[in-house]
Design an enzyme around this catalytic site. Sequence first.
Site, mmCIF file in Angstrom:
data_model
loop_
_atom_site.group_PDB
_atom_site.id
_atom_site.type_symbol
_atom_site.label_atom_id
_atom_site.label_comp_id
_atom_site.label_asym_id
_atom_site.label_seq_id
_atom_site.Cartn_x
_atom_site.Cartn_y
_atom_site.Cartn_z
ATOM 1 N N LYS A 50 0.804 -1.221 0.000
ATOM 2 C CA LYS A 50 0.000 0.000 0.000
ATOM 3 C C LYS A 50 0.840 1.275 0.000
ATOM 4 C CE LYS A 50 -4.410 -1.389 0.244
ATOM 5 N NZ LYS A 50 -5.458 -0.952 -0.708
ATOM 6 N N SER A 73 -8.578 -0.281 6.457
ATOM 7 C CA SER A 73 -8.537 -1.223 7.574
ATOM 8 C C SER A 73 -7.157 -1.255 8.206
ATOM 9 C CB SER A 73 -8.922 -2.629 7.107
ATOM 10 O OG SER A 73 -7.966 -3.126 6.199
ATOM 11 N N ASN A 75 -3.604 -1.018 6.295
ATOM 12 C CA ASN A 75 -2.404 -0.954 5.464
ATOM 13 C C ASN A 75 -2.369 0.291 4.584
ATOM 14 O OD1 ASN A 75 -1.313 -3.304 6.507
ATOM 15 N ND2 ASN A 75 -2.231 -4.616 4.963
ATOM 16 N N GLY A 179 -10.471 -4.371 -3.215
ATOM 17 C CA GLY A 179 -11.162 -3.613 -4.259
ATOM 18 C C GLY A 179 -10.540 -3.743 -5.626
ATOM 19 N N GLY A 181 -7.187 -2.654 -6.596
ATOM 20 C CA GLY A 181 -6.163 -1.709 -7.029
ATOM 21 C C GLY A 181 -4.837 -2.366 -7.352
ATOM 22 N N ASP A 209 -16.213 -11.124 -3.858
ATOM 23 C CA ASP A 209 -17.000 -10.301 -4.774
ATOM 24 C C ASP A 209 -16.321 -10.121 -6.129
ATOM 25 O OD1 ASP A 209 -15.452 -8.782 -2.664
ATOM 26 O OD2 ASP A 209 -15.658 -7.199 -4.155
ATOM 27 N N ASN A 304 1.522 -7.067 8.232
ATOM 28 C CA ASN A 304 1.152 -6.419 9.496
ATOM 29 C C ASN A 304 0.211 -7.310 10.301
ATOM 30 O OD1 ASN A 304 2.620 -3.906 9.185
ATOM 31 N ND2 ASN A 304 1.207 -3.490 7.500
#
Length: 318
Positions: A50, A73, A75, A179, A181, A209, A304
């Site tokens: 990220k 959430s 990262n 999502g 990315g 999803d 993490n």
Amino acid sequence: MNLAMIEAAAARLAGHARVTPLLHAPLLDARFGKRVLVKAECLQVTGSFKFRGAWAAVSALPEGTRGVLAYSSGNHGQGVALAAARHGLPSVVVMPADAPEVKIANTRAYGAEVVLYDRAAQDRDALGAALCAERGLVLVKPFDDPEVIAGQGTVGLEIAEQARAAGVEAGDVLVCCGGGGLSAGIALALEARAPGLRLRTVEPAGFDDMARSLAAGERLRNARASGSVCDAILTPAPGELTFPVLQRLAGAGIAVSDDQALEAMALAFTHLRIVLEPGGAVALAAALFTPTSDPVICVASGGNADAVVFRDALARFG
């Protein structure tokens, strides 16, 4: 979103993000009967991929920007917090109250103001929009932002080069997916630099999803917002920008169980000596426990891990 944007993001990231290794463990290969190459983004600055997208987005902001906001959430929030701090900007990160404590604490330590919300009862997008309007902040989205996607795409540039050096010209590239990315950015980079490599998304069972959307040809939502140990990749639905990219470039998506993710965490520690969080281990779980190409490349997207969860994974599967 194209190769030129990804290459521009790579230039801005040079000297700030790490070029992470593509790891390989012969004993792991022997156990599962295939060659498994692991792109260790758990070793990235802030402990996940990220940071790449956060730096790419923050470094592209115009002069006069008053500050930034992210919802995460953990990262993405850590990445934005550090990128903003290094650019001299204040940051606010909206995080679910049930996020791992280590992620909340680290986000604050990187310099962000953390605003907690109830994942099941509150709309994080609405909360973030209200804070942006009130304070004049710029929203850095976790995945549906062209610059963020370009930054994540730099992982794909490295995979293309490292896979070629390892003699891998064709096969599956498995990517942990929320999502989309990271998946979309890598897919765009591979299309240009390593067209023989096929990206496949990996998600927790019950929160797949993206896989269901790719199969249906339209964006579908998850029925629940929580309920998996893979907190980092529990998003409501595929991104508006990311889904068309993956619909064009990705293979069929894969879903793995929480137990498979936890076992992959233990195997990564045993054979590669890296620490993964559950959401960052799902691609490795898919490489090991589901049918894939041989060889297969997987992205270990984050490290993490909550200490209790990590100890549990080692105790059960180590």
